[in-house]
Design an enzyme around this catalytic site. Sequence first.
Site, short mmCIF file in Angstrom:
data_model
loop_
_atom_site.label_atom_id
_atom_site.label_comp_id
_atom_site.label_asym_id
_atom_site.label_seq_id
_atom_site.Cartn_x
_atom_site.Cartn_y
_atom_site.Cartn_z
N LYS A 198 44.83 -31.13 -5.61
CA LYS A 198 43.42 -30.85 -5.40
C LYS A 198 43.29 -29.40 -4.97
O LYS A 198 43.85 -28.98 -3.96
CB LYS A 198 42.88 -31.78 -4.32
CG LYS A 198 41.44 -31.49 -3.94
CD LYS A 198 40.93 -32.54 -2.99
CE LYS A 198 39.52 -32.22 -2.55
NZ LYS A 198 39.02 -33.24 -1.62
N LYS A 224 42.45 -32.24 -9.74
CA LYS A 224 41.03 -32.01 -9.45
C LYS A 224 40.79 -30.56 -9.09
O LYS A 224 41.56 -30.03 -8.29
CB LYS A 224 40.65 -32.91 -8.27
CG LYS A 224 39.24 -32.69 -7.76
CD LYS A 224 39.01 -33.52 -6.53
CE LYS A 224 37.65 -33.20 -5.98
NZ LYS A 224 37.37 -33.87 -4.74
C1 PBG Z 1 36.82 -34.17 -0.07
C2 PBG Z 1 36.23 -34.35 -1.40
C3 PBG Z 1 35.73 -33.33 -2.20
C4 PBG Z 1 35.24 -33.92 -3.37
C5 PBG Z 1 35.48 -35.27 -3.28
N1 PBG Z 1 36.09 -35.52 -2.03
C6 PBG Z 1 35.82 -31.87 -2.12
C7 PBG Z 1 35.61 -31.08 -0.94
O1 PBG Z 1 34.51 -31.07 -0.38
O2 PBG Z 1 36.54 -30.37 -0.58
C8 PBG Z 1 34.60 -33.13 -4.47
C9 PBG Z 1 34.10 -33.85 -5.61
C10 PBG Z 1 33.15 -33.10 -6.45
O3 PBG Z 1 32.92 -31.89 -6.31
O4 PBG Z 1 32.58 -33.78 -7.31
N2 PBG Z 1 36.98 -35.26 0.65
#
Ligand code: PBG
Length: 324
Positions: free
Chosen positions: A196, A249
């Site tokens: 991620k 991601k």
């Molecule tokens: C963090 C989380 C994020 C997303 C899902 N879970 C990112 C973040 O704020 O760092 C992002 C998903 C998206 O942008 O659609 N728990």
Amino acid sequence: MRFPEVRARRLRKSKEIREMVRETRLCVKDFVYPLFVKEGIHMPVDVESMPGVQQLPLKDLVKQAKKAYSSGIPAVILFGIPSHKDEMGTEAYSEKGIIAQAIKAVKDAVPELVVIADACFCEYTSHGHCGVVDKEGRLLNEPTRELLKKEAYVYAEAGADVIAPSGMIDGMVSAIREALDGEGYEDVAIMSYSAKYASSFYGPFRDAAESSPQFGNRKTYQMDIANSREAIKEVMLDIEEGADIVMVKPALPYLDVIKEVSSRFPYIPLAAYNVSGEYAMVKAAGKLGYIDEDAVMMEMLTSIKRAGADIIITYFALDAARLL
Ligand code: PBG
């Protein structure tokens, strides 16, 4: 010119023949649909930066989950927004918290639907970071891992089929596996947000989840956008720790990473998260008439699958299901 003359165009001459030789086929079963449940509201609230996405009260969440399932979508991933946030993100792992209630309500209403519980803390902490922070604002690995164990247990107890840790905490997968097995939840799977990135494509999600960090950024835990070999290491570690599904991601700016991970680890299902910023750009350009929104959506989703993703987490799930 070679003889016999090479004519690739023969296989493009009709819709039918193109379909016959098509290498990648999108299917509604590829999709996971993200949903946001918010405590203390009675009507859905539009997320301005994500047209078509809403924060939902519990009863509308259940409605959306039913709609997803009846459209053929096999799974949802749930994000909770509590009315009270604190330093330790207690509402994330409270048995009475909005997210535990949501998991249970969806499972009760649509038992066949796969419920994936995102396991993080940023929506639940007052500082908006993905775990416990010290006085200097540093995210602490071990204390966060302890809380993740509690969180995973509470979600499994509420009925989640899959726990999806998204905080990029070292050792998060093994900690969760241990907690689940210790409580008799050997059947609950783990989908790890393995690679991620510290991406700027998460902006709209943070509006939806009310989870923007109140200071600093997430660069000490999420990956540097420039790295791909490191993604291999992250995925490898997660597999060793017992992840059942791994994830890359965001999706589009990291298709190379998806490709690399899928070819190096062909024996484990790979998910790709087509994130909020990717969605918002298409919606915005579509609204302005700059692009054909439906066509661009299908092209993007196809590219993610072509790169090697088995599972696509996408806010487009319902829109795309309609076209498939
Ligand atoms: C963090 C989380 C994020 C997303 C899902 N879970 C990112 C973040 O704020 O760092 C992002 C998903 C998206 O942008 O659609 N728990």
